[in-house]
Structure formats: C-alpha cells, structure tokens
Design a protein around this motif. Structure first.
Motif, PDB file in Angstrom:
ATOM      1  N   LEU A 132       8.166   9.897  -5.776  1.00 52.75           N
ATOM      2  CA  LEU A 132       7.124   9.989  -6.787  1.00 52.75           C
ATOM      3  C   LEU A 132       5.783   9.516  -6.240  1.00 52.75           C
ATOM      4  N   PHE A 133       5.780   8.368  -5.558  1.00 51.18           N
ATOM      5  CA  PHE A 133       4.533   7.878  -4.974  1.00 51.18           C
ATOM      6  C   PHE A 133       3.965   8.886  -3.968  1.00 51.18           C
ATOM      7  N   GLU A 134       4.822   9.526  -3.198  1.00 54.50           N
ATOM      8  CA  GLU A 134       4.331  10.509  -2.233  1.00 54.50           C
ATOM      9  C   GLU A 134       3.682  11.698  -2.941  1.00 54.50           C
ATOM     10  N   ARG A 135       4.321  12.173  -3.995  1.00 51.82           N
ATOM     11  CA  ARG A 135       3.749  13.286  -4.768  1.00 51.82           C
ATOM     12  C   ARG A 135       2.417  12.881  -5.392  1.00 51.82           C
ATOM     13  N   LEU A 136       2.380  11.683  -5.982  1.00 50.53           N
ATOM     14  CA  LEU A 136       1.145  11.215  -6.619  1.00 50.53           C
ATOM     15  C   LEU A 136       0.045  10.986  -5.581  1.00 50.53           C
ATOM     16  N   ALA A 137       0.425  10.471  -4.407  1.00 46.95           N
ATOM     17  CA  ALA A 137      -0.558  10.256  -3.335  1.00 46.95           C
ATOM     18  C   ALA A 137      -1.132  11.585  -2.859  1.00 46.95           C
ATOM     19  N   ALA A 138      -0.298  12.596  -2.726  1.00 44.87           N
ATOM     20  CA  ALA A 138      -0.783  13.921  -2.323  1.00 44.87           C
ATOM     21  C   ALA A 138      -1.724  14.485  -3.390  1.00 44.87           C
ATOM     22  N   ASN A 139      -1.355  14.321  -4.655  1.00 47.06           N
ATOM     23  CA  ASN A 139      -2.212  14.803  -5.746  1.00 47.06           C
ATOM     24  C   ASN A 139      -3.561  14.083  -5.769  1.00 47.06           C
ATOM     25  N   ALA A 140      -3.566  12.827  -5.283  1.00 51.34           N
ATOM     26  CA  ALA A 140      -4.799  12.038  -5.250  1.00 51.34           C
ATOM     27  C   ALA A 140      -5.562  12.246  -3.941  1.00 51.34           C
ATOM     28  N   SER A 141      -5.130  13.221  -3.160  1.00 56.79           N
ATOM     29  CA  SER A 141      -5.799  13.608  -1.905  1.00 56.79           C
ATOM     30  C   SER A 141      -5.732  12.547  -0.815  1.00 56.79           C
ATOM     31  N   ALA A 142      -4.653  11.803  -0.761  1.00 56.90           N
ATOM     32  CA  ALA A 142      -4.478  10.849   0.335  1.00 56.90           C
ATOM     33  C   ALA A 142      -4.283  11.622   1.632  1.00 56.90           C
ATOM     34  N   ALA A 143      -4.870  11.110   2.720  1.00 54.83           N
ATOM     35  CA  ALA A 143      -4.783  11.785   4.016  1.00 54.83           C
ATOM     36  C   ALA A 143      -3.337  11.829   4.524  1.00 54.83           C
ATOM     37  N   ARG A 144      -2.606  10.746   4.326  1.00 55.56           N
ATOM     38  CA  ARG A 144      -1.211  10.660   4.773  1.00 55.56           C
ATOM     39  C   ARG A 144      -0.350  10.178   3.598  1.00 55.56           C
ATOM     40  N   PRO A 145       0.030  11.099   2.706  1.00 52.48           N
ATOM     41  CA  PRO A 145       0.750  10.704   1.485  1.00 52.48           C
ATOM     42  C   PRO A 145       2.028   9.911   1.725  1.00 52.48           C
ATOM     43  N   SER A 146       2.776  10.264   2.767  1.00 50.32           N
ATOM     44  CA  SER A 146       4.039   9.542   2.997  1.00 50.32           C
ATOM     45  C   SER A 146       3.775   8.105   3.433  1.00 50.32           C
ATOM     46  N   ASP A 147       2.737   7.873   4.224  1.00 54.23           N
ATOM     47  CA  ASP A 147       2.381   6.499   4.610  1.00 54.23           C
ATOM     48  C   ASP A 147       1.949   5.697   3.390  1.00 54.23           C
ATOM     49  N   LEU A 148       1.075   6.282   2.583  1.00 57.59           N
ATOM     50  CA  LEU A 148       0.613   5.593   1.383  1.00 57.59           C
ATOM     51  C   LEU A 148       1.779   5.328   0.440  1.00 57.59           C
ATOM     52  N   ALA A 149       2.682   6.281   0.309  1.00 59.55           N
ATOM     53  CA  ALA A 149       3.837   6.110  -0.586  1.00 59.55           C
ATOM     54  C   ALA A 149       4.672   4.902  -0.172  1.00 59.55           C
ATOM     55  N   ARG A 150       4.929   4.737   1.112  1.00 59.48           N
ATOM     56  CA  ARG A 150       5.710   3.583   1.583  1.00 59.48           C
ATOM     57  C   ARG A 150       4.982   2.275   1.279  1.00 59.48           C
ATOM     58  N   GLN A 151       3.670   2.273   1.470  1.00 62.10           N
ATOM     59  CA  GLN A 151       2.882   1.069   1.201  1.00 62.10           C
ATOM     60  C   GLN A 151       2.878   0.739  -0.294  1.00 62.10           C
ATOM     61  N   LEU A 152       2.777   1.762  -1.120  1.00 63.46           N
ATOM     62  CA  LEU A 152       2.809   1.538  -2.563  1.00 63.46           C
ATOM     63  C   LEU A 152       4.173   1.037  -3.018  1.00 63.46           C
ATOM     64  N   LEU A 153       5.233   1.529  -2.385  1.00 69.86           N
ATOM     65  CA  LEU A 153       6.573   1.054  -2.736  1.00 69.86           C
ATOM     66  C   LEU A 153       6.721  -0.437  -2.424  1.00 69.86           C
ATOM     67  N   VAL A 154       6.140  -0.880  -1.319  1.00 69.34           N
ATOM     68  CA  VAL A 154       6.180  -2.306  -0.983  1.00 69.34           C
ATOM     69  C   VAL A 154       5.457  -3.111  -2.068  1.00 69.34           C
ATOM     70  N   LEU A 155       4.290  -2.637  -2.496  1.00 69.55           N
ATOM     71  CA  LEU A 155       3.563  -3.316  -3.573  1.00 69.55           C
ATOM     72  C   LEU A 155       4.387  -3.337  -4.863  1.00 69.55           C
ATOM     73  N   TYR A 156       4.944  -2.199  -5.207  1.00 68.22           N
ATOM     74  CA  TYR A 156       5.750  -2.047  -6.425  1.00 68.22           C
ATOM     75  C   TYR A 156       6.939  -3.008  -6.413  1.00 68.22           C
ATOM     76  N   ASP A 157       7.679  -3.012  -5.300  1.00 67.52           N
ATOM     77  CA  ASP A 157       8.827  -3.917  -5.200  1.00 67.52           C
ATOM     78  C   ASP A 157       8.384  -5.375  -5.208  1.00 67.52           C
ATOM     79  N   GLY A 158       7.219  -5.645  -4.617  1.00 73.76           N
ATOM     80  CA  GLY A 158       6.699  -7.011  -4.617  1.00 73.76           C
ATOM     81  C   GLY A 158       6.406  -7.510  -6.014  1.00 73.76           C
ATOM     82  N   VAL A 159       5.851  -6.648  -6.850  1.00 74.26           N
ATOM     83  CA  VAL A 159       5.579  -7.035  -8.238  1.00 74.26           C
ATOM     84  C   VAL A 159       6.882  -7.413  -8.931  1.00 74.26           C
TER      85      VAL A 159
END
Length: 191
Positions: A132-159
């Motif tokens: 889901l994060f990868e899809r949302l990152a791509a929709n938000a025009s992230a340059a590297r959606p899969s990298d951003l998705a992994r980073q967001l998952l770390v934040l999400y799990d941290g919360v």
C-alpha cells in the motif's frame, strides 16, 4: 471459508479484549466466560488456542484495512493526504490510557517461534502495508516508491511499538512529519 456465527464473533471479540488487556496467559475459560459460551464452542470453531489467536489477529488486521480503505477513499484525489492517512488513523483515537501498542506487534513479541500464527498475521499485515505504501508513494510521484515504502513502514511500525510506552499520539504525529519530509526528499531526488 470460515464459519461465522454470533458465538464465534463473541469469542473473537472476547479473546481480543482479554489478550490485549491481560496478555496470552488468559485462559480459554476466561475467554468463554467473557463471550458467554460453553467451552466446547471454542473447539467447534477453533482447533486450538493458537488458532483462536491467529484468527483474532487476522480479524484485527482486516478491521484496520477496512478503516484505512475508507479513509483513503475520503482522501481521494490528494496523494499526500492519502500517504499520511495511516499515521493520521493511528493518532485519531489517542491519547488513550488503555492503548499499549499494536496487538499484532505485541503478539509477535509474545510468541518467539517464527511459525506461530502471531508472526504470520504480522507478516501478512506488514506485506500489505508495504504494498500500500508503495502504491501511495508512486501516486504521490516519489522518485523511488519502493524505497520510500520501506522507510514509511519503519515509521509506521515505530508508531505502533512506541504505543507500549506512549499512548498520547505524539509518535504518530512525529511519524507524520517525518513521512512528509521523506516524501519531499523522494520527490526532489532523481531516479
């Protein structure tokens, strides 16, 4: 397809409430008492306490995704708002003195065997969140959606993990701020 019945639903609700509040030392007798069913009813629906736990965790994960999907629909057309939706939902019901972390994370920590249903439920949840994060990152025009998705998952799990010691929602707000900064960094990065 799993059988559904009012008794099964009451068992899952009672198990979730008791296991979350008191841990997995809670007996099946306590669960049946809370659910107002006879003990054989548990075993008519679940082969074991571990299967009850796994089913309860899967249901909790599905409940989260149903709520998240509805929030994403409400934010349709705004890719940044959609990307931040998981963090906003985590903060929505906080502060809450009864909140002490994510039931999926807590359960996986309670059962160390990697093949336990708690680990399987958490793995499925995180795989879905990553996709889901990868899809949302791509929709938000992230340059590297899969990298951003992994980073967001770390934040999400941290919360969710911070919830063990901080039930104020501050961690979700901080993660939201960090997610915004990450998205901007990824939007500015060249592929």
């Amino acid at each position: 397809m799993p059988r559904t019945s009012p008794a099964r639903d009451r068992l899952l609700k009672a198990a979730r409430e008791l296991f979350y509040a008191e841990g997995y030392g809670v007996s099946i007798d306590a669960v049946t008492e809370r659910a107002k069913v006879a003990k054989p009813t548990v075993y008519a629906h679940f082969k074991s306490k571990d299967e009850l736990i796994g089913t309860m965790l899967t249901a909790a994960g599905e409940e989260w995704f149903t709520e998240l999907d509805a929030e994403l629909d409400r934010r349709s057309g705004d890719p940044l708002a959609q990307l931040l939706a998981p963090f906003d939902l985590l903060a929505a019901s906080l502060p809450d003195p009864a909140y002490h972390g994510c039931i999926l994370v807590n359960s996986a920590a309670a059962f160390l065997a990697a093949d336990h249903p708690a680990h399987q439920a958490l793995a499925v949840h995180d795989e879905r969140m990553l996709a889901l994060f990868e899809r949302l990152a791509a929709n938000a025009s992230a340059a590297r959606p899969s990298d951003l998705a992994r980073q967001l998952l770390v934040l999400y799990d941290g919360v969710k993990t911070r919830g063990l010691v901080d039930n104020t929602g501050t961690a979700a707000h901080d993660a939201r701020t960090a997610a915004t900064a990450l998205l901007h960094a990824h939007a500015d990065a060249s592929p």
